[in-house]
Motif scaffolding. Sequence first.
Motif, short mmCIF file in Angstrom:
data_model
loop_
_atom_site.label_atom_id
_atom_site.label_comp_id
_atom_site.label_asym_id
_atom_site.label_seq_id
_atom_site.Cartn_x
_atom_site.Cartn_y
_atom_site.Cartn_z
N ASP A 225 98.32 73.96 -14.04
CA ASP A 225 97.18 73.65 -13.18
C ASP A 225 97.14 74.65 -12.02
O ASP A 225 97.51 74.34 -10.89
N GLY A 226 96.70 75.84 -12.36
CA GLY A 226 96.72 76.93 -11.39
C GLY A 226 95.80 76.74 -10.20
O GLY A 226 95.97 77.38 -9.17
N ASP A 227 94.83 75.84 -10.32
CA ASP A 227 93.93 75.61 -9.19
C ASP A 227 94.61 74.78 -8.12
O ASP A 227 94.36 74.95 -6.93
N ALA A 228 95.46 73.86 -8.55
CA ALA A 228 96.06 72.95 -7.59
C ALA A 228 97.44 73.41 -7.13
O ALA A 228 97.94 72.96 -6.10
N PHE A 229 98.09 74.29 -7.90
CA PHE A 229 99.45 74.72 -7.54
C PHE A 229 99.53 76.24 -7.54
O PHE A 229 99.08 76.88 -8.48
N THR A 230 100.13 76.79 -6.50
CA THR A 230 100.35 78.23 -6.46
C THR A 230 101.83 78.46 -6.14
O THR A 230 102.50 77.55 -5.64
N MET A 231 102.31 79.65 -6.43
CA MET A 231 103.72 79.94 -6.16
C MET A 231 103.84 80.79 -4.92
O MET A 231 103.07 81.73 -4.70
N ASP A 232 104.86 80.48 -4.10
CA ASP A 232 105.20 81.31 -2.95
C ASP A 232 106.67 81.65 -3.13
O ASP A 232 107.54 80.87 -2.77
#
Lengths: 275, 453
Positions: A225-232
């Motif tokens: 779910d790339g819209d709701a979760f991003t990586m830092d």
Amino acid sequence: MLTILLTAGVIGGIAVLCASALALAAHCFAVYEDPRVGELEKCLPGVNCGACGYAGCSDYAKAIVAEEAGIDRCAPGGNDVLEALAAATGAAATTLEKMVALVHCNGTAENAKHRHAYNGIMDCQAAHQLAGGDMTCNYGCLGYGSCARVCPVDAIEINKNLAIVHPDLCIGCKACVASCPRNLISMVPASKKIHVLCSSADKGPIAKKACNVACIGCRICAKLDGDAFTMDGFLAKRNYDNDVTNPAVIEKCPGKCIVDTAPAPPAQPTEGQHA
Amino acid sequence: MKVTRALRKLRGSIHPQYFKGLTADAPITTMPAPAKLFVSMAQHLGAPAKPIVAKGDIVVQGQCIAEAAGFISAPVHAPASGKVLEVDTAPTPAGTMAPRIIIETDPQNTETQTLPPMPEWQKQPRETLLARIAEAGIAGMGGAGFPTRVKLSPPADKPIDTLIINGAECEPYLTADHRLMVEHSAGIVNGIRIICHLLEVKHVHVAIEENKPSAIEAMQQALEQLDGVEASVCILPTEYPQGAEKQQISMTTGREVPSGGLPMDVGCVVENVGTVLAVANAILEGLPLTHRVTTVTGHIVQTPQNVLAPIGTTYADLVAFCGGLTNPAAKVISGGPMMGMAQPSLEGSTTKTSSGLVFLEERRVHVYRSLPCIGCGRCIEACPMDLIPAAISYTVEGGDYDKAEALNILDCIECGCCAFVCPASRPLVQHFKLAKPKIIVKRRQAAAAKGTA
Ligand code: SF4
Ligand code: SF4
Ligand code: SF4
Ligand code: SF4
């Protein structure tokens, strides 16, 4: 008899004199207060929490009248206050998204390991100053409750060494955000219930060693779910602009750090503890 | 060569048990580089150094691996040759995160890199010498880690007339400076000569506590070689905190540093003996600061001793070099027991300021329960800075930092005398350490606001 009359006369005279002096002073030194300030003050909730950036509700009312501040600064008041203020000032009303504080950590006494014994002042900053705190995780909640002490409405509970904000009680004043030496608290929309409850920037193996519910940086959530979760780096971040469209992430997250807090508000996941 | 005595007694002071005999007579031993070194970038006061090597790079001993990030900062050099395993971040003893370079050492690689030596240093301009001291990464080795270059460049409106060499070493257990004075007195005197030249001072006091007769004798003899300046060894009574900067100035010169002031306000510069030796090595031999002497001690250490080890050696490697422990340790302190920091594990590593590593067994570690102040006033008697620790601690506890500031909390040197004597076991110094940075930040913000307004 004469003594009584004389006393009454003198005291009465003094009373009349003082009364007229007071009346005169009230007339000469009268402070004009804009009636609009009082009107606006009535619209505000009166908690004096400081979320608006002013010393209290009355100061904020003055600032609105002086046109120094907009009408959308009262977080605790929410949309009701905003509407009332809009009606009173004639400004256009927008809608406010209700924001609440969230502690981005789920390191309860069962989940997170302790590194050493700490016998000092019960204050998070003090514990943090000593070798970065007594938790094995260098990022997580220390549980000494510095945030809970600054909350004006007692919305933060320390449960099993972990601070939890009760979203129903939180008035969104942000006082707790600055009080946390680990920078674990941020404001999130109250309508969003799925969160990443971890702040560890460490690589997977190190994070996992320190805590049972740590983000291991596997990127599965960002893939699902790339819209709701991003990586830092090695930490997943929730993007609150979007809703979670694929609730499977909660199950699929191997770190068990994605948590749905909707069912019971101060929800703690039970999966992580037994897995 | 004169021998003088302290001009007066310390105002407040304590007499802890010293246990210096464990290591005072053993010569300094040199430890070979361990398999891995964990070199922190925050070894000095000020901005952490910026790493300039990356994972996989081959470095040789003495090579600069991180450069100074600003004026109050210091570069870091590879303490041994080998390969960079990782550049990551790790918490510093104060809880902040700082970059760290992990080096896998290579015993085959004996290459070292030095800066060009300056045997003719008297002919060099002042700026060149100061630049060399900065380039060698020297920071105060007594504990605070203030970059030495900054200390040796006082502003023109603060004339310096006296150099004080701090060899008091008043912390219990520690003997690293003592052994340096006994074994490297000639090098220390070379350093004194260079610093006197830089500061153009005519008076030097070498301040040593009287419990180190061998150091007093060695320094006395070595100082005979120093001409052109008036040098003396000043013998101080054995009292804690005799080694504190402001106390030393008052003991040796009778001058009082005003509240909120610095030694340079009364024309003094105080340097630790280890720092002075590092300055001599940097100028005369071109050696950057890559090694230091650390006292590894405690009744449970197999062979307590002073170890010359590469910076970045882990505590576990250090104690293994000393034969390990005879009994389990209940507490490990980096630095001395009065001002040092308890360590969460033996994974930590030494820095430029690691004067000691003290292992305490169960019997010597008391877990205190802190009780309310009983108003006995003993902390007031013990405070060498004439503060009222009890009153300051209540204001901090109540969150009234303005009141704490008015009670001169910023003059506290965190010596720990007050907490040492407190019968109610109040965590007085921890309160002060908590409040001081907050007050300093607030002051800075207020000053900045004034500047923009
Ligand atoms: S939880 Fe934080 S933001 Fe919410 S009311 Fe308490 S202090 Fe304010
Ligand atoms: S959230 Fe921060 S301030 Fe609150 S208890 Fe945890 S570490 Fe302390
Ligand atoms: S720690 Fe501070 S207050 Fe306590 S005795 Fe030392 S200087 Fe005084
Ligand atoms: S020594 Fe302890 S108990 Fe006595 S006055 Fe000071 S703080 Fe209070």
